[in-house]
Design a protein around this motif. Structure first.
Motif, short mmCIF file in Angstrom:
data_model
loop_
_atom_site.label_atom_id
_atom_site.label_comp_id
_atom_site.label_asym_id
_atom_site.label_seq_id
_atom_site.Cartn_x
_atom_site.Cartn_y
_atom_site.Cartn_z
N ALA A 153 46.75 20.12 -89.88
CA ALA A 153 48.07 20.29 -90.49
C ALA A 153 48.42 21.75 -90.72
CB ALA A 153 48.14 19.53 -91.81
N GLY A 154 47.50 22.69 -90.47
CA GLY A 154 47.79 24.10 -90.66
C GLY A 154 47.39 24.61 -92.03
N ASP A 155 47.09 23.69 -92.94
CA ASP A 155 46.69 24.09 -94.28
C ASP A 155 45.21 23.79 -94.54
OD1 ASP A 155 46.81 21.38 -94.30
OD2 ASP A 155 48.12 21.18 -96.05
N GLY A 156 44.49 23.61 -93.45
CA GLY A 156 43.06 23.32 -93.57
C GLY A 156 42.74 21.85 -93.67
N THR A 157 43.77 20.98 -93.68
CA THR A 157 43.55 19.54 -93.76
C THR A 157 44.01 18.88 -92.46
OG1 THR A 157 45.75 19.14 -94.72
CG2 THR A 157 43.92 19.57 -96.25
N ASN A 158 43.62 17.64 -92.30
CA ASN A 158 44.05 16.85 -91.16
C ASN A 158 44.99 15.74 -91.62
OD1 ASN A 158 42.45 18.35 -89.37
ND2 ASN A 158 40.66 17.04 -89.78
N LYS A 159 46.00 15.47 -90.83
CA LYS A 159 46.97 14.44 -91.18
C LYS A 159 47.22 13.52 -90.00
CE LYS A 159 49.44 17.11 -94.73
NZ LYS A 159 50.76 17.60 -95.20
N GLY A 160 47.77 12.36 -90.31
CA GLY A 160 48.10 11.41 -89.27
C GLY A 160 46.89 10.61 -88.83
N GLY A 161 46.98 10.03 -87.67
CA GLY A 161 45.90 9.22 -87.15
C GLY A 161 46.07 7.75 -87.50
N THR A 162 45.28 6.91 -86.84
CA THR A 162 45.35 5.46 -87.04
C THR A 162 44.38 5.02 -88.11
OG1 THR A 162 45.90 5.20 -84.69
CG2 THR A 162 45.20 3.24 -85.88
N ASP A 163 44.90 4.39 -89.15
CA ASP A 163 44.07 3.90 -90.25
C ASP A 163 44.10 2.37 -90.36
OD1 ASP A 163 43.32 6.53 -91.19
OD2 ASP A 163 45.35 6.70 -92.00
N LEU A 164 45.16 1.75 -89.83
CA LEU A 164 45.35 0.31 -89.97
C LEU A 164 45.60 -0.34 -88.61
CD1 LEU A 164 47.84 0.39 -92.99
CD2 LEU A 164 45.36 0.09 -93.11
N MET A 165 45.21 -1.60 -88.47
CA MET A 165 45.45 -2.32 -87.22
C MET A 165 46.93 -2.41 -86.89
SD MET A 165 44.69 -6.28 -86.16
CE MET A 165 42.99 -6.18 -85.65
N THR A 166 47.77 -2.59 -87.91
CA THR A 166 49.21 -2.71 -87.67
C THR A 166 49.76 -1.45 -86.99
OG1 THR A 166 49.47 -2.04 -89.99
CG2 THR A 166 49.69 -4.38 -89.49
N GLN A 167 49.23 -0.27 -87.36
CA GLN A 167 49.62 0.96 -86.68
C GLN A 167 49.15 0.96 -85.23
OE1 GLN A 167 47.54 3.64 -89.32
NE2 GLN A 167 49.39 4.10 -90.51
#
Length: 363
Positions: free
Chosen positions: A101-115
């Motif tokens: 994410a540019g701030d040292g963290t990661n965002k997004g990605g698949t966490d649920l089957m519905t996604q």
């Protein structure tokens, strides 16, 4: 018998003879690890061709068949979109990783089957554009027009890494629901049918609750009045019992109330039968988890497959080769991946009439 194990030597020999890829051997002549999804796909395709109903239809397609309307649209021109019909026996659930994410963290990605299901219903392809006269990129958006009785959902956990020239495994944890709502993945006509069925079922539930509340309020109001009449009723009942004992026979039994009919509880109501006749199972749109196939291990070329199956009594069983044991439902919920433990690879859902609200998905 039901208590004796089955050794599928004949089946395995036939499978390897028909599909030599499942008879590959490694160093020392030991059988190599094979992909369970590839094996399942081959079996379903063969059974779909060979096992027919008395009407000549494929039993496999009747149980697992998913029909879709796929809109194909050119992303580089003004061509009108086209709609194609497609059939499949399982849903493909694509897993995406998080991005920096540019701030040292990661965002997004698949966490649920519905996604993952949503991602699997979308895609791109490249083909020649008649309006542009050259290859162009087209988007594909699929919506389900016919839901199956049993839903197979496969997590795409194995992929080919070009840099290492080997298959790799995606370890990212992805939770799967115990109750899966498929309404939002359907075509407008299919979705409308599900919504009408649910609206009628929800109204029935609300009417039943309102009637129960009214009954409770009425019972409170009548409690004092009933108390006043209780003694008279007891006295009258005592007289009727004495008369029955003295008179005997049929007349005495009738005097004691023995000739009255008993109502049978648990039978389908007229309202329930009316809903089933009007909409049918196609309008249910809700699925309940009934089986999970897991893979344990970090390598795509090794590891161990185990089946977890729920019987009709809600009891889950773990099938680890020839070892079968009872497990709790909470253990099944932990099979979402993320390390060296068993992680879900294929989930099996059964269509049910359950209505939990406008969205019936529950994790």
């Amino acid at each position: 018998t039901a208590t004796e194990p089955i050794a599928p030597h004949g089946f395995l020999a036939q499978l390897r003879g028909a599909y030599p890829q499942f008879d590959q051997r490694g160093e020392g002549g030991a059988p190599m690890q094979q992909d369970a999804e590839e094996c399942l796909t081959q079996l379903l395709n063969v059974l779909s061709q060979k096992v027919k109903s008395p009407e000549g239809k494929s039993v496999i397609e009747d149980l697992f068949g998913i029909e879709m309307d796929v809109e194909v649209k050119c992303t580089e021109g003004d061509e009108p979109p086209t709609v194609e019909k497609e059939k499949t026996l399982k849903l493909t659930c694509h897993i995406e990783g998080s991005v920096p994410a540019g701030d040292g963290t990661n965002k997004g990605g698949t966490d649920l089957m519905t996604q993952a299901i949503s991602k699997g219903l979308e895609g791109q392809l490249e083909k020649t554009s008649p309006s542009l006269g050259r290859p162009a990129v087209y988007s594909k958006t699929a919506r389900i027009s016919k839901l199956p009785k049993f839903m197979l959902a496969q997590f795409v956990r194995f992929f080919w890494k070009a840099d290492t020239q080997k298959k790799a495994k995606i370890l990212r944890p992805v939770k799967f629901p115990i109750t899966l709502d498929m309404k939002d993945y359907c075509t407008p006509p299919c979705k409308e049918k599900i919504e009408k069925y649910r609206a009628k079922e929800i109204k029935k539930q609300e009417d039943a609750k309102a009637a129960e509340r009214a009954k409770k309020m009425g019972d409170v109001k009548e409690e004092k009045k009933d108390g006043d009449k209780m003694e008279d009723a007891k006295a009258e009942e005592k007289k009727e019992g004495e008369a029955a004992a003295a008179g005997g026979g049929e007349e005495g039994a009738k005097a004691a109330g023995g000739g009255e009919k008993m109502e049978v509880e648990g039978a389908k109501t007229a309202e329930t039968m009316e809903v089933e006749e009007e909409f049918g199972e196609d309008a249910w749109g809700t699925y309940e988890l009934t089986g999970v196939l897991t893979h344990q291990g970090r390598s795509a070329d090794g590891g161990h497959y185990i089946a977890w199956i729920k019987k009709e009594n809600e009891q889950w069983y773990k099938f680890d080769d020839d070892k079968v044991s009872e497990v709790k439902a909470d253990e099944v919920k932990k099979l979402y991946g993320g390390g060296d433990w068993h992680m879900a690879y294929i989930c099996l859902y059964k269509r049910v009439p359950t209505v939990l609200g406008s969205d019936s998905t529950r994790y």
